[in-house]
Motif scaffolding. Structure first.
Motif, PDB file in Angstrom:
ATOM      1  N   ALA A 101       8.503  -1.997   6.131  1.00 48.07           N
ATOM      2  CA  ALA A 101       9.150  -0.773   5.634  1.00 48.07           C
ATOM      3  C   ALA A 101      10.641  -1.030   5.406  1.00 48.07           C
ATOM      4  O   ALA A 101      11.239  -0.506   4.452  1.00 48.07           O
ATOM      5  CB  ALA A 101       8.948   0.370   6.636  1.00 48.07           C
ATOM      6  N   ARG A 121      11.301  -2.747   2.062  1.00 53.26           N
ATOM      7  CA  ARG A 121      11.249  -1.792   0.943  1.00 53.26           C
ATOM      8  C   ARG A 121      12.470  -0.874   0.962  1.00 53.26           C
ATOM      9  O   ARG A 121      13.063  -0.565  -0.064  1.00 53.26           O
ATOM     10  CB  ARG A 121       9.953  -0.969   1.009  1.00 53.26           C
ATOM     11  N   ASP A 122      12.834  -0.456   2.188  1.00 53.23           N
ATOM     12  CA  ASP A 122      14.003   0.428   2.305  1.00 53.23           C
ATOM     13  C   ASP A 122      15.272  -0.319   1.878  1.00 53.23           C
ATOM     14  O   ASP A 122      16.156   0.258   1.239  1.00 53.23           O
ATOM     15  CB  ASP A 122      14.137   0.905   3.756  1.00 53.23           C
ATOM     16  N   ARG A 133      14.247   5.610  -2.897  1.00 54.87           N
ATOM     17  CA  ARG A 133      13.288   5.406  -1.793  1.00 54.87           C
ATOM     18  C   ARG A 133      11.896   5.856  -2.206  1.00 54.87           C
ATOM     19  O   ARG A 133      10.899   5.219  -1.884  1.00 54.87           O
ATOM     20  CB  ARG A 133      13.721   6.198  -0.553  1.00 54.87           C
ATOM     21  N   GLN A 151       9.305   3.622  -3.593  1.00 57.74           N
ATOM     22  CA  GLN A 151       8.746   2.568  -2.753  1.00 57.74           C
ATOM     23  C   GLN A 151       7.374   2.969  -2.198  1.00 57.74           C
ATOM     24  O   GLN A 151       7.105   4.143  -1.969  1.00 57.74           O
ATOM     25  CB  GLN A 151       9.701   2.261  -1.582  1.00 57.74           C
ATOM     26  N   ASP A 152       6.528   1.974  -1.976  1.00 58.50           N
ATOM     27  CA  ASP A 152       5.200   2.222  -1.413  1.00 58.50           C
ATOM     28  C   ASP A 152       5.291   2.904  -0.054  1.00 58.50           C
ATOM     29  O   ASP A 152       6.211   2.623   0.730  1.00 58.50           O
ATOM     30  CB  ASP A 152       4.467   0.887  -1.181  1.00 58.50           C
ATOM     31  N   LEU A 153       4.320   3.727   0.239  1.00 59.42           N
ATOM     32  CA  LEU A 153       4.109   4.352   1.555  1.00 59.42           C
ATOM     33  C   LEU A 153       5.228   5.304   1.961  1.00 59.42           C
ATOM     34  O   LEU A 153       5.296   5.728   3.109  1.00 59.42           O
ATOM     35  CB  LEU A 153       3.919   3.283   2.653  1.00 59.42           C
ATOM     36  N   TYR A 154       6.117   5.649   1.016  1.00 62.43           N
ATOM     37  CA  TYR A 154       7.211   6.570   1.340  1.00 62.43           C
ATOM     38  C   TYR A 154       6.676   7.990   1.452  1.00 62.43           C
ATOM     39  O   TYR A 154       5.861   8.421   0.636  1.00 62.43           O
ATOM     40  CB  TYR A 154       8.276   6.504   0.246  1.00 62.43           C
ATOM     41  N   TYR A 169       8.205   6.171   6.210  1.00 60.88           N
ATOM     42  CA  TYR A 169       7.151   5.449   5.515  1.00 60.88           C
ATOM     43  C   TYR A 169       5.940   5.439   6.434  1.00 60.88           C
ATOM     44  O   TYR A 169       6.103   5.514   7.665  1.00 60.88           O
ATOM     45  CB  TYR A 169       7.579   4.006   5.232  1.00 60.88           C
ATOM     46  N   CYS A 198       6.966   5.944  12.281  1.00 67.45           N
ATOM     47  CA  CYS A 198       6.519   7.033  11.419  1.00 67.45           C
ATOM     48  C   CYS A 198       6.426   8.314  12.247  1.00 67.45           C
ATOM     49  O   CYS A 198       5.464   9.064  12.182  1.00 67.45           O
ATOM     50  CB  CYS A 198       5.186   6.689  10.742  1.00 67.45           C
TER      51      CYS A 198
END
Lengths: 594, 594
Positions: free
Chosen positions: A314, A317-318, A352, A355-358, A402, A477
């Motif tokens: 995460a 990506r962040d 943000r 980005q995946d899973l945000y 995320y 999370c």
């Protein structure tokens, strides 16, 4: 309708309810029945009644007065939001609501409250305090504000999220905590933190802002079985298979029935954190109460390998989103585009969200230009946002939720010419950050209170300090502020442990001029050394460049320069691949050795 | 008579007294009615009964068992001193005396104690603990050991010393504390610390070893008048003139009469530190008790300018004695004379005793060669003293009581070839000392708990630590361990304040091989810096060279080398004038820059 008439009408309506109930005052805290840091819309009673949107406050309404109580972070904001012709203002650390009531109400007065919004300990202590002044604290059975709040929002009905990347099955977690209950000779644990029920069942949700939680209570038995009290409609079909055997679900309204089954048994709960209404129900059910902390809190704070791996992914990506933002900002400044604090905050969030899973921001973004950066908890939403024009520095404290981890990062960057004085202080703050981040400490029993001063010492040596903690634990999370890990000069007896994830965020604030904070996240990891004791230290999670333009390299020691240049080398290695030109070139420049 | 018969007879005699009083057990702590750290001979009940001479222990005697309880410092010593055929041994932190009694005595048993030797809080908590196991805690009215201790020494009858160099009149001090009492709405203060009565009246005495005190209690009223409870025979003629108006003197036996006069009034006292017998008398007199610390403790810890000036002068004289000793030691080693630990301790004491205003050692000298230096609280008196022959290092922790100040210094010196490993650790310990001594910190609210880790960090970074505090406050011609100042990793909420006098004494102990400790004393002083907050720091009081032969200069930073060389420069400047050859030449060599 203007603010004055609006809040005036609401106060009048509340006073009618006071009269109906023969009460002389009503206490409204900014809290809900789940200790949520960020309240869902239906629980913002204080906002509805007086306009205040800060995270921490109380309003007390009597037959002829209304008084707000907030701490130092919100003394400016409360005056902007709650009209002064309707509300008096008190600093909550100078005059507490109960002290104020004791001093202002006539003997024999009755004070009402909602037993779901206050802990059992608060009720006991407040009752004692009021009793000394011959006042009575009374529970009415419902919340007087709810009676008159006609368009009160409904609780959200987003479906529960089943978390696949928790690193341990729910059953494994439940058996682990059940073992602790057995050792404490307790038959069950009452869980009132939704963070703990969500952790224990590997579930998440969208019930409140900034923290991806399903609001719920839980009752864990010492055989590992559990009853989850939750809105049934939120359950996906695969819930039972996901959580494994031994989990029953019940509606909140059936709590009494659930408790009946524990009559005569010993229940672990924390009266500091259990809503008084629940506490009374537990007592009424004939359950033996054992005071103690919820053991899920510590177990949850020690992240397992899969959670830490998720955190690391995460953070990559962040970091990509942050680099894109910082590169964009530099170009916009060069181009002379004068965005304001609100646009800048929106921009980083939009990057943000690519980005995946945000899921969402992990807290309300602090986006502060120039003098606004001197206000530690500045919120541009309740202010006149400043724009880039003519400013020298920009402070951005933001983070993302995320599905595989939570982030929290502060960068302070040059958006104009910065003074030598600013550079000196900015460098001292970074020296403190590096000192704490480089520390190795005994694995057994070291507290954040002991380590906190490492981050302050470079400022102390020059006669400066900052008036906030140096860092906090971060949930996986889950809540961005997670106990028990904490770097603070306040008393704190909980030791740091391997697997905790912490921020390090020293700062300095020059009143009305500017502010600087340098914040990264770290995992607490074992370090092998040649000596005799096991030690822990910190490993980088956050990757994004600090702004070298704000640093005076002649104030940095060789070790500090090595740390900074080595960190920037890592940042480039980890992120460059994911960035397109011109962002990649920007990152290369930003990561040049100082 | 051999030890076994001697202590066997004494136990038998005590058991006869138990039978007479129909008691099942008697508790004997190593304490007196004045919380003395070093007991006078007439109060060494535990030593008389079982031989144990350590500072902290308890012995419990039942009809058929006798059990000693000591902490980790004394687990070896107790086995050497109390015969194992008569006594069982318990670690006091693992099994407390009250827990032991609860587990071993049959229901209905009665446990006796002397109410002068235990605090009111201890009695309350112990009574509750025993009550849970259906045991009764009973005060008999006198001390059973005193009945059978035929040749019990009489209390000393040394005359009181009138201290001329206190920097503030007794009346001034009394009015200052009286003002605090008024603010706390108390009519009077019960003073049970002789250190506080002695400070308040600018008197000293020779009633106990190592601390120049007149054993006494006091009752200070909020108009500044005071009643001193003391052995009248100790008063010199000029007492009244010395202490100024408003001081009455009374014998201990008249305490009840003194208390009568306070019936219905509010008295400040600390139940943690008030002997239970006194506490009961206060209650019986119908006095309203206000729990709280004795305000003299903090006032006494903040030394005034004359006291600090005295400390500085005493440290010059103490430094002369230390240099003479260290120079002599080097010569004796070179000459191959193999003195033992006892002779070495005597030598340093004899050199101190040549100095003006010297009274006595400020604590029991730790004189430890080789592996004995690995024992933090080593006492050569209760061991087989080692001699210089074949040893590599010598650790000397010693100090003096002078009428104008108190000293405490540890030097570790080479008396043979030292290993590289030793040099590394010795240097790490010095790095910690320098780090803490160089710290500047906020003048308001900084505790020793926050600063403590500064001294440990260089060791932590290499996986080492030490298992004792980093330093303590020192009284002015009073106790060498003075509260509230303390550098420790244990909880401590009392902040450091300007005027306090502190030791800094990190160490490292390689089990069964060697130990090192580097200790100096410092005054806490304001430092002017250019920043925004007032800061405090440390100023040298101790002057004597550290042994450069034990240091690895390549482990020291430039700042640390400057600190060490600068300190040695000061040492030479301050002391050389007072030394004859060859000691002066020795000092010159010892102070050469590293």
């Amino acid at each position: 309708m203007d603010k004055l008439s609006l809040y005036g009408q609401r106060l009048a309506a509340l006073r009618q309810e006071l009269e109906k109930e023969q009460l002389d005052a009503w206490i409204i805290p900014s809290s809900d029945e789940f200790h949520s840091e960020y309240l869902p819309p239906q629980s913002r009673h204080m906002t509805w009644l007086c306009g205040f949107t800060g995270e921490n406050g109380v309003v007390v309404v009597t037959r002829d007065k209304a008084v707000t109580f907030v701490d130092g972070r919100f003394t400016v904001q409360i005056r902007q939001q709650a009209p002064e012709s309707l509300f008096d203002y008190e600093h909550i650390h100078e005059v507490s609501p109960e002290k104020w009531l004791a001093n202002h109400l006539p003997v024999g007065s009755q004070v009402g409250y909602d037993g779901f919004l206050h802990s059992a300990r608060w009720v006991r202590e407040t009752r004692d305090c009021l009793h000394h002044s011959q006042l009575t604290l009374l529970e009415v059975g419902d919340n007087l504000v709810n009676r008159i709040w006609k368009d009160r929002p409904k609780a959200g009905n987003d479906s529960m999220i089943l978390l696949e990347t928790a690193g341990q099955t729910s059953r494994g977690k439940r058996l682990e905590i059940a073992q602790i209950l057995k050792e404490k000779q307790c038959e069950a644990l009452l869980i009132t933190h939704p963070e703990c029920t969500n952790w224990l069942l590997n579930i998440r949700g969208r019930d409140i802002p900034c923290t991806p939680l399903v609001l719920s209570y839980g009752l864990l038995k010492n055989d590992g079985s559990m009853i989850l009290l939750v809105d049934n409609n939120k359950l996906p079909d695969s819930f039972a298979a996901h959580v494994g055997e031994g989990v029953d679900v019940s509606e909140f309204s059936r709590l009494s029935d659930v408790l009946e089954s524990l009559s005569g048994k010993t229940l672990l709960l924390n009266p500091d954190e259990t809503p008084d209404r629940l506490y009374q129900q537990v007592k009424a059910a004939g359950i033996i109460i054992r005071d103690g902390k919820d053991p899920c809190l510590l177990a949850k704070a020690r992240k397992n390998e899969e959670e830490r791996e998720g955190f690391r992914r995460a953070h990559i990506r962040d970091g990509i989103a942050m680099c894109r933002f910082l590169a964009w900002l530099d170009r916009e400044v060069t181009a002379g585009h004068t965005h304001d604090e609100s646009t800048l905050a929106d921009k980083v969030e939009s990057l943000r969200s690519e980005q995946d899973l945000y899921l969402e921001p992990s807290f309300e973004t602090i986006s502060a230009l120039g003098p606004n950066a001197a206000i530690c908890h500045y919120n541009y939403r309740y202010s006149q946002p400043r724009s880039l024009e003519g400013e020298s520095v920009y402070l951005l404290d933001s983070g993302g939720q995320y599905l595989d981890g939570t982030t929290d990062i502060t960068r302070t960057v040059a958006v104009g010419r910065v003074s030598d004085d600013f550079k000196t202080l900015s460098t001292l703050v970074l020296k403190g950050h590096i000192a704490l981040a480089s520390t190795r400490f005994p694995a057994c029993g070291t507290t954040g209170l002991q380590l906190d001063m490492q981050a302050r010492l470079p400022l102390w040596m020059h006669g400066y300090d900052y008036d906030h903690g140096t860092g906090h634990g971060v949930g996986h999370c889950l809540g961005v502020h997670e106990f028990p890990g904490r770097f603070s000069n306040r008393f704190n007896s909980d030791p740091l442990e391997a697997g905790m994830v912490m921020t390090i965020e020293p700062g300095y604030y020059r009143n009305s001029e500017w502010g600087v904070r340098h914040e990264n996240m770290y995992e607490v990891v074992p370090f092998s050394v040649d000596g005799e004791i096991d030690t822990l230290g910190f490993r980088h999670m956050t990757f994004a460049p600090f702004d070298n333009r704000l640093l005076d390299r002649y104030l940095l020691t060789e070790h500090e320069l090595d740390w900074l240049n080595g960190y920037h080398h890592q940042v480039y290695e980890k992120l460059a691949f994911y960035l397109d030109e011109p962002d990649r070139q920007w990152l290369k420049d930003a990561c040049q050795p100082l």
